[in-house]
Design a protein around this motif. Sequence first.
Motif, short mmCIF file in Angstrom:
data_model
loop_
_atom_site.label_atom_id
_atom_site.label_comp_id
_atom_site.label_asym_id
_atom_site.label_seq_id
_atom_site.Cartn_x
_atom_site.Cartn_y
_atom_site.Cartn_z
N MET A 111 23.47 99.35 -23.77
CA MET A 111 23.29 100.02 -22.50
C MET A 111 22.00 100.82 -22.53
O MET A 111 21.59 101.31 -23.57
N SER A 112 21.40 100.99 -21.39
CA SER A 112 20.13 101.70 -21.34
C SER A 112 20.29 103.04 -20.64
O SER A 112 21.31 103.33 -20.03
N THR A 113 19.26 103.84 -20.76
CA THR A 113 19.21 105.14 -20.10
C THR A 113 18.23 105.04 -18.95
O THR A 113 17.14 104.48 -19.08
N LEU A 114 18.60 105.60 -17.83
CA LEU A 114 17.77 105.57 -16.63
C LEU A 114 17.46 107.01 -16.25
O LEU A 114 18.37 107.83 -16.09
N GLN A 115 16.20 107.32 -16.11
CA GLN A 115 15.80 108.64 -15.66
C GLN A 115 15.15 108.51 -14.30
O GLN A 115 14.34 107.61 -14.08
N ILE A 116 15.50 109.41 -13.40
CA ILE A 116 14.96 109.36 -12.04
C ILE A 116 14.26 110.68 -11.75
O ILE A 116 14.91 111.69 -11.46
N PRO A 117 12.94 110.69 -11.83
CA PRO A 117 12.21 111.93 -11.55
C PRO A 117 12.11 112.20 -10.05
O PRO A 117 12.32 111.31 -9.22
N ASP A 118 11.83 113.43 -9.73
CA ASP A 118 11.53 113.86 -8.36
C ASP A 118 12.69 113.69 -7.39
O ASP A 118 12.48 113.41 -6.20
N VAL A 119 13.91 113.85 -7.86
CA VAL A 119 15.07 113.84 -6.95
C VAL A 119 15.09 115.20 -6.25
O VAL A 119 15.08 116.24 -6.91
N PRO A 120 15.11 115.22 -4.94
CA PRO A 120 15.14 116.49 -4.23
C PRO A 120 16.36 117.33 -4.63
O PRO A 120 17.44 116.81 -4.89
N TYR A 121 16.15 118.63 -4.68
CA TYR A 121 17.22 119.56 -5.08
C TYR A 121 18.46 119.38 -4.21
O TYR A 121 19.58 119.34 -4.72
N ALA A 122 18.28 119.25 -2.91
CA ALA A 122 19.42 119.12 -2.00
C ALA A 122 20.21 117.84 -2.31
O ALA A 122 21.45 117.84 -2.25
N THR A 123 19.51 116.78 -2.65
CA THR A 123 20.19 115.53 -3.00
C THR A 123 21.00 115.70 -4.27
O THR A 123 22.16 115.29 -4.34
N GLU A 124 20.41 116.34 -5.25
CA GLU A 124 21.11 116.59 -6.51
C GLU A 124 22.37 117.42 -6.27
O GLU A 124 23.45 117.10 -6.80
N GLN A 125 22.26 118.46 -5.48
CA GLN A 125 23.40 119.33 -5.21
C GLN A 125 24.51 118.58 -4.46
O GLN A 125 25.69 118.76 -4.73
N THR A 126 24.12 117.75 -3.51
CA THR A 126 25.10 116.96 -2.77
C THR A 126 25.84 116.01 -3.69
O THR A 126 27.07 115.91 -3.64
N LEU A 127 25.10 115.33 -4.55
CA LEU A 127 25.73 114.39 -5.48
C LEU A 127 26.61 115.11 -6.49
O LEU A 127 27.70 114.62 -6.83
N LYS A 128 26.17 116.27 -6.96
CA LYS A 128 27.00 117.06 -7.88
C LYS A 128 28.31 117.46 -7.22
O LYS A 128 29.37 117.38 -7.83
N ALA A 129 28.24 117.89 -5.96
CA ALA A 129 29.45 118.31 -5.24
C ALA A 129 30.40 117.12 -5.05
O ALA A 129 31.61 117.25 -5.22
#
Length: 74
Positions: A1-19
């Motif tokens: 399996m590989s690791t995927l990094q996604i730079p420059d994700v907007p803060y609001a998007t990250e918070q929505t996905l975390k919730a």
Amino acid sequence: MSTLQIPDVPYATEQTLKARAEREGKSLTAYVRDLLNEEAASPTLDEVMDKIATDEPIVYDPDFVRETMREGHW
């Protein structure tokens, strides 16, 4: 399996996905991995159209179709 990094994700998007992940009892990683797996499992419209273009045409008899519909086998 590989690791995927996604730079420059907007803060609001990250918070929505975390919730959303939290509501489902998942880590953010597990939640996003599930989203990616679902996306990869669904063909795109272009992929569907390419498949249709390569399929053999289906020859049908209109009388057979009418009879089948009359009998409720559709």
